[in-house]
Design an enzyme around this catalytic site. Structure first.
Site, PDB file in Angstrom:
ATOM      1  N   LYS A  34     -64.181 -55.644  31.533  1.00  0.00           N
ATOM      2  CA  LYS A  34     -64.197 -56.508  32.736  1.00  0.00           C
ATOM      3  C   LYS A  34     -64.443 -57.974  32.352  1.00  0.00           C
ATOM      4  CE  LYS A  34     -63.576 -53.630  36.156  1.00  0.00           C
ATOM      5  NZ  LYS A  34     -62.402 -53.656  36.982  1.00  0.00           N
ATOM      6  N   LYS A  93     -53.433 -49.384  30.719  1.00  0.00           N
ATOM      7  CA  LYS A  93     -53.273 -48.503  31.876  1.00  0.00           C
ATOM      8  C   LYS A  93     -52.866 -49.316  33.112  1.00  0.00           C
ATOM      9  CE  LYS A  93     -57.767 -48.443  34.031  1.00  0.00           C
ATOM     10  NZ  LYS A  93     -58.374 -47.866  35.178  1.00  0.00           N
ATOM     11  N   LYS A 117     -55.379 -51.962  39.223  1.00  0.00           N
ATOM     12  CA  LYS A 117     -55.301 -52.770  40.449  1.00  0.00           C
ATOM     13  C   LYS A 117     -55.519 -54.244  40.148  1.00  0.00           C
ATOM     14  CE  LYS A 117     -57.889 -49.337  43.031  1.00  0.00           C
ATOM     15  NZ  LYS A 117     -59.086 -49.230  42.184  1.00  0.00           N
TER      16      LYS A 117
HETATM   17  N1  AQP Z   1     -53.637 -45.858  35.268  1.00  0.00           N
HETATM   18  C1  AQP Z   1     -54.290 -44.764  35.649  1.00  0.00           C
HETATM   19  N2  AQP Z   1     -53.839 -43.534  35.306  1.00  0.00           N
HETATM   20  C2  AQP Z   1     -54.483 -42.408  35.693  1.00  0.00           C
HETATM   21  N3  AQP Z   1     -55.609 -42.442  36.462  1.00  0.00           N
HETATM   22  C3  AQP Z   1     -56.087 -43.649  36.831  1.00  0.00           C
HETATM   23  N4  AQP Z   1     -57.149 -44.015  37.567  1.00  0.00           N
HETATM   24  C4  AQP Z   1     -57.211 -45.364  37.632  1.00  0.00           C
HETATM   25  N5  AQP Z   1     -56.189 -45.904  36.968  1.00  0.00           N
HETATM   26  C5  AQP Z   1     -55.469 -44.863  36.451  1.00  0.00           C
HETATM   27  C6  AQP Z   1     -58.074 -43.073  38.192  1.00  0.00           C
HETATM   28  O1  AQP Z   1     -58.161 -43.416  39.572  1.00  0.00           O
HETATM   29  C7  AQP Z   1     -59.465 -43.102  40.039  1.00  0.00           C
HETATM   30  C8  AQP Z   1     -60.022 -44.232  40.839  1.00  0.00           C
HETATM   31  O2  AQP Z   1     -60.062 -45.370  40.015  1.00  0.00           O
HETATM   32  P1  AQP Z   1     -60.973 -46.615  40.401  1.00  0.00           P
HETATM   33  O3  AQP Z   1     -60.331 -47.433  41.415  1.00  0.00           O
HETATM   34  O4  AQP Z   1     -62.297 -46.180  40.821  1.00  0.00           O
HETATM   35  O5  AQP Z   1     -61.242 -47.263  39.063  1.00  0.00           O
HETATM   36  P2  AQP Z   1     -60.406 -48.032  38.051  1.00  0.00           P
HETATM   37  O6  AQP Z   1     -60.236 -47.159  36.866  1.00  0.00           O
HETATM   38  O7  AQP Z   1     -61.151 -49.253  37.811  1.00  0.00           O
HETATM   39  O8  AQP Z   1     -59.016 -48.301  38.741  1.00  0.00           O
HETATM   40  P3  AQP Z   1     -58.120 -49.523  38.509  1.00  0.00           P
HETATM   41  O9  AQP Z   1     -56.992 -49.345  39.402  1.00  0.00           O
HETATM   42  O10 AQP Z   1     -57.787 -49.693  37.091  1.00  0.00           O
HETATM   43  O11 AQP Z   1     -59.003 -50.726  39.013  1.00  0.00           O
HETATM   44  P4  AQP Z   1     -59.414 -52.051  38.265  1.00  0.00           P
HETATM   45  O12 AQP Z   1     -58.168 -52.764  38.023  1.00  0.00           O
HETATM   46  O13 AQP Z   1     -60.301 -52.722  39.267  1.00  0.00           O
HETATM   47  O14 AQP Z   1     -60.129 -51.705  36.983  1.00  0.00           O
HETATM   48  C9  AQP Z   1     -60.300 -42.742  38.808  1.00  0.00           C
HETATM   49  O15 AQP Z   1     -60.436 -41.340  38.735  1.00  0.00           O
HETATM   50  C10 AQP Z   1     -59.475 -43.248  37.656  1.00  0.00           C
HETATM   51  O16 AQP Z   1     -59.655 -42.455  36.485  1.00  0.00           O
END
Ligand code: AQP
Length: 384
Positions: free
Chosen positions: A160, A251, A254
């Site tokens: 982050k 990956k 968002k």
């Molecule tokens: N790229 C991905 N492939 C598979 N699973 C994913 N998850 C997130 N990205 C992928 C799964 O989605 C669930 C919720 O994720 P989250 O929003 O709590 O957390 P995150 O990992 O931080 O998601 P983002 O979209 O990548 O957000 P940012 O950009 O803010 O860091 C989890 O079960 C996660 O494994």
């Protein structure tokens, strides 16, 4: 999270040193949720599934394939006495600065998305984390047993802050940038899971490290205060890690600055086609499945495989002499087919603000009641 699985195994008690108990696999009808009998302090009387999503934007295809679709599958196949608890983890979203009006909108959008993908509020408890104060209470309690050495080695706070994975807290510049909330985020995540005494946590591969930390923290607490928490099992989706369309070694996320790197669940067919069309591939002729040498093409094949239920090699051989363009056209169609009903339902759900409010209130009440049972036991065990 870009972490080698098992990186923290030296801080975890080896499986055999967790207190043993005899209990078998817990099965929900049709969907097998395996329970590892050697690792939990005592047999959980019910299967409890918990997972969460951050309201940091409309969920994307990676969230859907890696988590949300699995939540719905588990819900639809679960035995009657399985508890299903899904949270919009808005306190986690605060680990990076947020604008209040934006967060308010994202929370609501996340709730509407969970309903639109098929979670049923009459079967699953769906709630905003911040409306159930027990999560924050247990966070504090667990922070008294959580290891800062372990936290300092975890990668979320480094990614982050856009720091390399080998960044050390010895560096004073790093310490001045790092806020306590971001550093201790995994403790709150452990509290989310443990406050509901979850036995199974369906997540994408990037969350495996956090699950290990939750198990470690549960074990540390139980060791000091008695067997309160079962050790939660990660249920990793077959779509372990959906990659970015623009940087296929990262990956799909968002928060990536390029919105063309992700398909969001409310994208129109035109937006889907536009994003898939400009997805990064390579100049090699033909289509082969080779994630190391051809990450872009392989990511598209993997997404198609998760949507069609066919193996990556089968898909690749069907396109062996075709161009990436042909693969992209087919993939766009498949994504649109999957997203169309979700987008339509999402529109209807968002239009009914009162119904959304009711769902969140009903979810908060049920989640509070469930968490209170755990917290009563925790407070008693600690002399509070
Ligand atoms: N790229 C991905 N492939 C598979 N699973 C994913 N998850 C997130 N990205 C992928 C799964 O989605 C669930 C919720 O994720 P989250 O929003 O709590 O957390 P995150 O990992 O931080 O998601 P983002 O979209 O990548 O957000 P940012 O950009 O803010 O860091 C989890 O079960 C996660 O494994």
């Amino acid at each position: 999270m870009r972490v080698a699985v098992g990186q923290h195994s030296r801080w975890l008690p080896p499986c055999g040193t967790f207190k043993k108990a005899n209990h078998g696999n817990l099965r929900s009808s049709g969907f097998h949720l395996r329970w590892n009998s050697s690792q939990s302090p005592k047999p959980p009387s019910v299967t409890t599934v918990f997972s969460g999503i951050q309201p940091t934007g409309v969920p994307h295809l990676g969230n859907y394939l890696g988590a949300l679709r699995e939540w719905v599958r588990i819900q639809d196949a679960a035995a009657e006495n399985t508890k299903l608890i899904f949270s919009i983890v808005d306190l986690h979203a605060l680990t990076v600065p947020q604008r209040s009006h934006q967060l308010r909108t994202w929370r609501k959008e996340a709730l509407a998305t969970l309903i639109a993908v098929g979670l049923d509020p009459s079967r699953s408890i769906i709630f905003y984390q911040s409306t159930v104060h027990h999560h924050a209470e247990l966070y504090w309690i667990l922070s008294t047993v959580a290891s800062t050495g372990y936290l300092s080695r975890m990668t979320q706070w480094k990614s982050k802050l856009k720091l390399p994975d080998d960044t050390s807290l010895e560096n004073s510049e790093v310490r001045s940038k790092l806020r306590l909330g971001l550093f201790s985020y995994p403790v709150l995540q452990a509290a989310d899971i443990l406050v509901h005494r979850a036995t199974h946590v369906p997540v994408g591969e990037d969350q495996r490290q956090h699950l290990e930390f939750s198990r470690y923290t549960a074990n540390s607490f139980n060791h000091l205060y008695g067997d309160i928490f079962p050790y939660p099992e990660a249920v990793i989706s077959p779509a372990r890690r959906v990659m970015s369309l623009k940087e296929p070694t990262l990956k799909m996320s968002k928060s990536h600055s390029d919105e063309r790197s992700r398909i969001i669940l409310t994208d129109t067919p035109e937006e889907v086609q536009r994003k898939v069309k400009v997805a990064l591939t390579d100049s090699e002729p033909g289509i082969t499945y080779d994630p190391v040498r051809r990450p872009g093409v392989s990511n598209l094949i993997e997404i198609l495989s998760h949507l069609e239920g066919r193996s990556c090699h089968e898909i690749a051989s069907g396109y062996a002499t075709a161009s990436p363009r042909a693969l992209k056209v087919h993939l766009s169609e498949k994504i649109c087919q999957t997203l169309s009903p979700i987008r339509e339902k999402y529109g209807a759900v968002m239009a009914d603000a009162a119904a959304l409010e009711d769902i969140s209130e009903q979810g908060a009440r049920a989640a509070r009641a469930n968490a209170e049972v755990t917290m009563k036991a925790v407070r008693k065990a600690m002399g509070l």
